[in-house]
Design an enzyme around this catalytic site. Structure first.
Site, PDB file in Angstrom:
ATOM      1  N   GLU A   1       0.753  -1.193   0.154  1.00 47.15           N
ATOM      2  CA  GLU A   1      -0.079   0.156  -0.018  1.00 47.15           C
ATOM      3  C   GLU A   1       0.717   1.292   0.129  1.00 47.15           C
ATOM      4  OE1 GLU A   1      -2.708   0.459   3.171  1.00 47.15           O
ATOM      5  OE2 GLU A   1      -3.643  -1.703   2.986  1.00 47.15           O
TER       6      GLU A   1
HETATM    7  C1  PNW Z   1      -3.989   1.795   5.875  1.00 42.94           C
HETATM    8  N1  PNW Z   1      -1.523   5.890  10.266  1.00 42.94           N
HETATM    9  O1  PNW Z   1      -4.309   1.947   7.407  1.00 42.94           O
HETATM   10  C2  PNW Z   1      -4.827   0.572   5.693  1.00 42.94           C
HETATM   11  O2  PNW Z   1      -4.231  -0.717   5.481  1.00 42.94           O
HETATM   12  C3  PNW Z   1      -6.099   0.916   4.740  1.00 42.94           C
HETATM   13  O3  PNW Z   1      -7.143   0.161   5.133  1.00 42.94           O
HETATM   14  C4  PNW Z   1      -6.390   2.250   4.689  1.00 42.94           C
HETATM   15  O4  PNW Z   1      -7.500   2.652   4.157  1.00 42.94           O
HETATM   16  C5  PNW Z   1      -5.183   2.988   4.373  1.00 42.94           C
HETATM   17  O5  PNW Z   1      -3.918   2.625   5.294  1.00 42.94           O
HETATM   18  C6  PNW Z   1      -5.287   4.689   4.563  1.00 42.94           C
HETATM   19  O6  PNW Z   1      -5.387   4.846   5.883  1.00 42.94           O
HETATM   20  C7  PNW Z   1      -3.481   3.098   8.079  1.00 42.94           C
HETATM   21  O7  PNW Z   1      -2.154   6.333  11.370  1.00 42.94           O
HETATM   22  C8  PNW Z   1      -4.365   3.647   9.051  1.00 42.94           C
HETATM   23  O8  PNW Z   1      -0.624   6.395   9.850  1.00 42.94           O
HETATM   24  C9  PNW Z   1      -3.416   4.445  10.026  1.00 42.94           C
HETATM   25  C10 PNW Z   1      -2.215   4.931   9.524  1.00 42.94           C
HETATM   26  C11 PNW Z   1      -1.661   4.528   8.350  1.00 42.94           C
HETATM   27  C12 PNW Z   1      -2.342   3.294   7.659  1.00 42.94           C
END
Ligand code: PNW
EC number: 3.2.1.21
Length: 485
Positions: free
Chosen positions: A377
């Site tokens: 991702e």
């Molecule tokens: C990821 N942070 O989550 C997930 O795998 C996805 O489902 C999500 O939609 C995407 O990133 C965007 O947020 C995250 O706090 C959640 O840095 C939190 C963080 C990073 C990634």
């Protein structure tokens, strides 16, 4: 084009260009064909947990629009599609197998293969059956055994067609945000439970890897969200200590058990008051360290860390939509995230593509047993809209994606073994506690009509993939990212 995008014409043969989603974020059909609530359905039903009261009940209706969505992937030219299966659909309530639920994924996989797209399957992207949460969720060691049963079910039906299996997506979020800060489902604010959840997810991962390996799975791995920890003042012992604590909780308590078979000594010491020792039983660490074939890396931003109170006004990162919460930085609640003054996305996450290069290179330097890496991702939320001519201009997202792809190229040049890149996300979707307010898609979704429109970033990404393929007669050595804009 900015002049900091290097020429890069040397993608390794077979490099995979993909895009990703997750079940709870796109499927909808929350109560259809036997599916029961996941923790995210239950969490979103409580007012105040998700911005604007949004829920995953309908999401972007992918459950009903799957064939059209696969057609979009084909139009973009994706090599691979990373998706997750919903445990609450496959085993509603965490109980017996629901063949209808699994049938959806079987049709999806067939549709992908028919379109020449490699399915990249994740078994757990945060949607625990609510029935299992009611038995303690990830604080209950038994949940790891239930996970293995669920993995066996999915493998029994899809194992003949799916080659790449990921156990967990970002256990950091589903343990520390779910049970620590409470900004993610199930919304518990219990530091000891959060630490137990970390260990039990590790255990579930290791047991499932061993089981699926014995059943014949070819490629097994896990996806972690990793972030460079940058002390604000590298000469200040207070900032150094804060950066160590952040690195321990964000990165090393996940990497080390899997790649070294042990929690880091400093983490064990820091987390003793929160019961980490008590949940580790004899034999666990060997199980957790079951060899994997790849490591998925999710990366969005780095973090500059200080041990001093914040003077810049930048908020901490923690995945919440802004409601007052407990801290996910267990035992390190005092750490702060000052601003470096870099540009930021709509998530308020800083943009610094070179951080991705540093991270990928550093992993190889620090972990001698590191398997091949895939960036599973990377992407950015920005506001966008359909313009009068029907296009969706999103220059900031386009820039973000191209600059990060270039950073992956530089990492490979420096010796990192990176074999693929997946944009988050294929479609605008349910962004967890931010609901539908943050758009990550390279395809825009109109939430009233569910109409899909490929954004300029998607068109650009598609051109990059096409040029890559043309240059390499199937081996995908790619063009300069500048060549496609
Ligand atoms: C990821 N942070 O989550 C997930 O795998 C996805 O489902 C999500 O939609 C995407 O990133 C965007 O947020 C995250 O706090 C959640 O840095 C939190 C963080 C990073 C990634």
């Amino acid at each position: 084009m900015t002049n900091n995008t290097p020429q890069w014409n040397n993608w390794p043969a077979g490099f995979i260009w993909g895009s990703a989603t997750a079940a709870a974020q796109v499927e909808g059909a929350a109560r259809e064909d036997g599916k029961q609530d996941s923790v995210w359905d239950a969490f979103a039903a409580v007012p105040g947990n998700v911005l604007n009261g949004d829920t995953p009940a309908t999401a972007v209706d992918h459950y009903h629009r799957m064939p059209q969505d696969v057609a979009l992937m084909k139009e973009l030219g994706l090599d691979s599609y990373r998706f997750s299966t919903s445990w609450a659909r496959v085993r509603p309530g965490g109980g017996a197998l629901n063949p209808k639920g699994l049938d959806f994924y079987s049709r999806l996989v067939d549709e992908l293969l028919e379109a020449g797209i490699l399915p990249w399957l994740t078994l757990y992207h945060w949607d625990l059956p609510q029935g299992l949460e009611e038995k303690g969720g990830w604080t209950n060691r038994d949940t790891a055994c239930r996970f293995v049963e669920y993995a066996q079910d999915v493998y029994s039906v899809l194992g003949d067609r799916v080659k790449n299996w990921t156990t967990f997506n970002e256990p950091f979020c589903s343990s520390l945000l779910g049970y620590g800060s409470g900004v993610h489902a199930p919304g518990r604010q219990e530091p000891r439970s959060a630490i137990a959840a970390v260990h039990h997810q590790h255990l579930a991962h290791g047991m499932a890897v061993t089981e699926l390996r014995s059943l014949g799975a070819e490629q097994l791995g896990i996806t972690l969200n990793l972030s460079n920890s940058i002390p604000k003042d590298p000469t200040d012992p207070v900032d150094q200590e804060a950066a160590r604590l952040f690195d321990s909780l964000q990165n090393r308590i996940f990497l080390d058990p899997i790649l070294r078979g042990a929690y880091p000594e400093d983490s064990l010491r820091d987390l003793e008051p929160f019961g980490l020792h008590e949940v580790i039983l004899p034999g666990d660490m060997e199980l957790i360290a079951a060899p994997i074939d790849f490591l998925g890396v999710n990366h969005y931003h780095d973090d500059m860390i200080s041990g001093h109170p914040n003077s810049t006004g930048a908020d901490g990162h923690g995945g919440g939509s802004g409601k007052a919460t407990a801290s996910c930085w267990i035992g390190a609640e005092h750490i702060t995230f000052p601003s470096r003054g870099l540009p930021r996305t709509a998530m308020d996450w800083e943009v610094n593509p070179d951080g991705l290069r540093r991270l990928l290179v550093r992993l190889g330097e620090e972990y001698p047993t590191l398997p091949p890496l895939y960036v599973t991702e990377n992407g950015a939320a920005y506001d966008d809209d359909v313009s009068a001519d029907g296009s969706v201009p999103d220059p900031e997202r386009t820039r973000y994606i191209l600059d990060h792809i270039a950073a992956v190229g530089r990492a490979i040049e420096s010796g990192a073994d990176v074999r693929g890149y997946f944009v988050w996300s294929l479609l605008d979707n349910f962004e967890w506690s931010w609901g539908y307010s943050k758009r990550f898609g390279i395809v825009r979704v109109d939430y009233d009509t569910q109409a899909r429109t490929i954004k300029d970033s998607g068109l650009t990404y598609g051109r990059l993939i096409a040029a890559s393929r043309a240059a390499g007669s199937g081996t995908h050595p790619a063009p300069s990212v500048d060549a496609v804009v």
